[in-house]
Write a protein that holds these residues in place. Structure first.
Motif, PDB file in Angstrom:
ATOM      1  N   GLY A 150      34.588  36.806  36.457  1.00 34.01           N
ATOM      2  CA  GLY A 150      35.488  37.619  37.270  1.00 34.01           C
ATOM      3  C   GLY A 150      36.919  37.545  36.774  1.00 34.01           C
ATOM      4  O   GLY A 150      37.634  38.548  36.720  1.00 34.01           O
ATOM      5  N   VAL A 183      39.173  40.722  35.373  1.00 35.57           N
ATOM      6  CA  VAL A 183      40.448  41.097  35.983  1.00 35.57           C
ATOM      7  C   VAL A 183      41.565  41.094  34.946  1.00 35.57           C
ATOM      8  O   VAL A 183      42.365  42.034  34.875  1.00 35.57           O
ATOM      9  N   ARG A 230      41.421  43.889  32.587  1.00 41.11           N
ATOM     10  CA  ARG A 230      41.457  45.162  33.316  1.00 41.11           C
ATOM     11  C   ARG A 230      40.139  45.933  33.165  1.00 41.11           C
ATOM     12  O   ARG A 230      40.113  47.139  32.962  1.00 41.11           O
ATOM     13  N   SER A 274      37.824  45.543  35.648  1.00 37.52           N
ATOM     14  CA  SER A 274      37.247  45.348  36.976  1.00 37.52           C
ATOM     15  C   SER A 274      36.296  46.473  37.353  1.00 37.52           C
ATOM     16  O   SER A 274      35.345  46.277  38.120  1.00 37.52           O
ATOM     17  N   SER A 327      30.738  44.374  42.913  1.00 39.82           N
ATOM     18  CA  SER A 327      32.095  44.194  42.391  1.00 39.82           C
ATOM     19  C   SER A 327      32.896  43.218  43.240  1.00 39.82           C
ATOM     20  O   SER A 327      33.668  42.418  42.713  1.00 39.82           O
ATOM     21  N   ILE A 361      34.964  40.096  41.810  1.00 36.23           N
ATOM     22  CA  ILE A 361      36.411  40.221  41.720  1.00 36.23           C
ATOM     23  C   ILE A 361      37.166  39.402  42.763  1.00 36.23           C
ATOM     24  O   ILE A 361      38.172  38.757  42.455  1.00 36.23           O
ATOM     25  N   ALA A 384      38.089  35.680  42.053  1.00 30.78           N
ATOM     26  CA  ALA A 384      39.090  35.582  40.987  1.00 30.78           C
ATOM     27  C   ALA A 384      40.478  35.948  41.499  1.00 30.78           C
ATOM     28  O   ALA A 384      41.470  35.261  41.207  1.00 30.78           O
ATOM     29  N   LEU A 385      40.561  37.019  42.272  1.00 28.76           N
ATOM     30  CA  LEU A 385      41.856  37.431  42.821  1.00 28.76           C
ATOM     31  C   LEU A 385      42.406  36.382  43.784  1.00 28.76           C
ATOM     32  O   LEU A 385      43.611  36.136  43.819  1.00 28.76           O
ATOM     33  N   SER A 405      37.923  29.805  41.418  1.00 28.59           N
ATOM     34  CA  SER A 405      37.132  31.003  41.688  1.00 28.59           C
ATOM     35  C   SER A 405      35.673  30.647  41.936  1.00 28.59           C
ATOM     36  O   SER A 405      35.033  31.186  42.850  1.00 28.59           O
ATOM     37  N   TYR A 412      40.401  35.563  50.714  1.00 26.46           N
ATOM     38  CA  TYR A 412      41.483  36.183  49.935  1.00 26.46           C
ATOM     39  C   TYR A 412      42.764  36.276  50.760  1.00 26.46           C
ATOM     40  O   TYR A 412      43.862  36.010  50.257  1.00 26.46           O
TER      41      TYR A 412
END
Length: 278
Positions: free
Chosen positions: A32, A36, A39, A41, A208, A212, A215-216, A232, A266
C-alpha cells in the motif's frame, strides 16, 4: 461477550476466517505504501474490477476453482497497467479505465446472460461488496491463502531494498544498474495476488480501501519508509480483526465493517498527526 466469542471460536470455520483475514490484511498493507508513493493507488480499484469480470467468466464456464482463471488474468492486467503507466500518466489512466469499466460491464453482462443462479442481484452484490463466504472457507482454501500469503511476504522482504529504490527514485535506480522493469513486474504480480486474495474478504469494490487506508493512516504520523510500512501492517491487521469481531457479533457485512474500522483509525491518525505537528 467473552463467552459468546469463546463459543464462536470453538467452531473451525470462525478460526479459518480469522487466519485468512489476518493474512490478507497483512499482505494488503505491505505494498500500500509503495502504491501511494508511486501514485498508483488507482491500480487496486482497476484490478478489482478486472477480477470481478474474471470471476463472472469462471462462473459461466462452471469452473470448480475460479482461482485458476482469476489469478492469471489479474496478473496479466496488472502488468499491462503498470507498463502503460510508465509511459505516460494519461495513457496509464486510460488503460485502467478501459480494463476496469470494460471488465465490470462484461462480467455483469455474462452473469445475466448465462445465469447460474436464481439470485443474480445477490451474487453480484456479494462479489462487489463482500459476503459471508469468508466464514465458509474450506481447509484447502485456507491452505491456499496461507501459501500465497507466505510467498507475498517473503517476496516483499527479499526484494525490500529494490522495492524501496524503485519507489522513491526509479530514474536513479535505473542509472545505478537496478533492473527497474523486473522489480516493477514483481510489484505488479504481488499486487495482483493481493487483489485476488482480498476479494474474498471485502469484495471487489472495497479492495482499494484495504490496501490504501492503512498506508495513509501510517503516513500521518511516521515519516520513514520502514516505519510507515510496519505501522501500516499493524493497523491493517488490527482493523481486520476488529472488523471480523464486530461482523460476527453484530451480523454486519464483513468487508464494509473492516473498511469502516480502517476509516475510523485513519481519522484517529489524522488528528494525531495534526497534534504531533503542532
Amino acid at each position: 461477550m467473552i463467552n459468546t466469542l469463546a463459543l464462536y471460536f470453538s467452531y473451525p470455520f470462525v478460526r479459518y476466517a480469522f487466519i485468512v483475514g489476518i493474512l490478507i490484511a497483512l499482505c494488503s498493507s505491505l505494498l500500500g505504501v509503495t502504491l501511494v508513493l508511486k501514485r498508483f493507488s488507482y491500480i487496486g480499484d482497476g484490478l478489482s474490477h478486472v477480477a470481478f469480470g474474471a470471476i463472472a467468466i469462471a462462473a459461466v464456464l462452471h469452473l470448480s476453482d475460479d482461482m485458476l482463471l482469476v489469478l492469471p488474468v489479474t496478473i496479466i492486467c496488472a502488468i499491462l497497467i503498470l507498463r502503460s503507466g510508465q509511459n505516460a500518466k494519461t495513457r496509464g489512466d486510460a488503460t485502467v479505465a478501459m480494463l476496469s469499466v470494460g471488465s465490470l460491464a462484461l462480467g455483469y453482462l455474462l452473469m445475466n446472460i448465462f445465469s447460474t443462479s436464481s439470485n443474480i442481484s445477490g451474487d453480484v452484490c456479494s462479489t462487489l461488496f463482500g459476503s459471508t463466504s469468508i466464514l465458509t472457507l474450506s481447509k484447502a482454501e485456507v491452505w491456499l491463502c496461507v501459501i500465497l500469503s507466505v510467498i507475498v511476504v517473503c517476496a516483499f522482504i527479499f526484494f525490500y531494498n529494490k522495492i524501496f529504490s524503485v519507489t522513491f527514485d526509479e530514474t536513479f535506480a535505473r542509472a545505478v544498474g537496478t533492473k527497474t522493469n523486473l522489480y516493477n513486474l514483481i510489484v505488479a504480480i504481488i499486487i495482483a495476488v493481493i487483489i485476488v486474495l482480498s476479494m474474498n474478504l471485502v469484495g471487489s469494490l472495497l479492495v482499494s480501501a484495504l490496501i490504501i487506508f492503512p498506508a495513509l493512516s501510517a503516513m500521518r504520523v511516521f515519516k520513514t519508509f520502514r516505519s510507515v510500512t510496519v505501522c501500516s501492517a499493524i493497523v491493517s491487521v488490527v482493523c481486520a480483526v476488529l472488523g471480523l469481531l464486530v461482523s460476527i457479533l453484530a451480523g454486519t457485512p464483513v468487508g464494509s465493517t473492516i473498511v469502516a474500522a480502517d476509516i475510523g483509525v485513519y481519522i484517529v491518525f489524522y488528528i494525531a498527526g495534526l497534534v504531533y505537528k503542532r
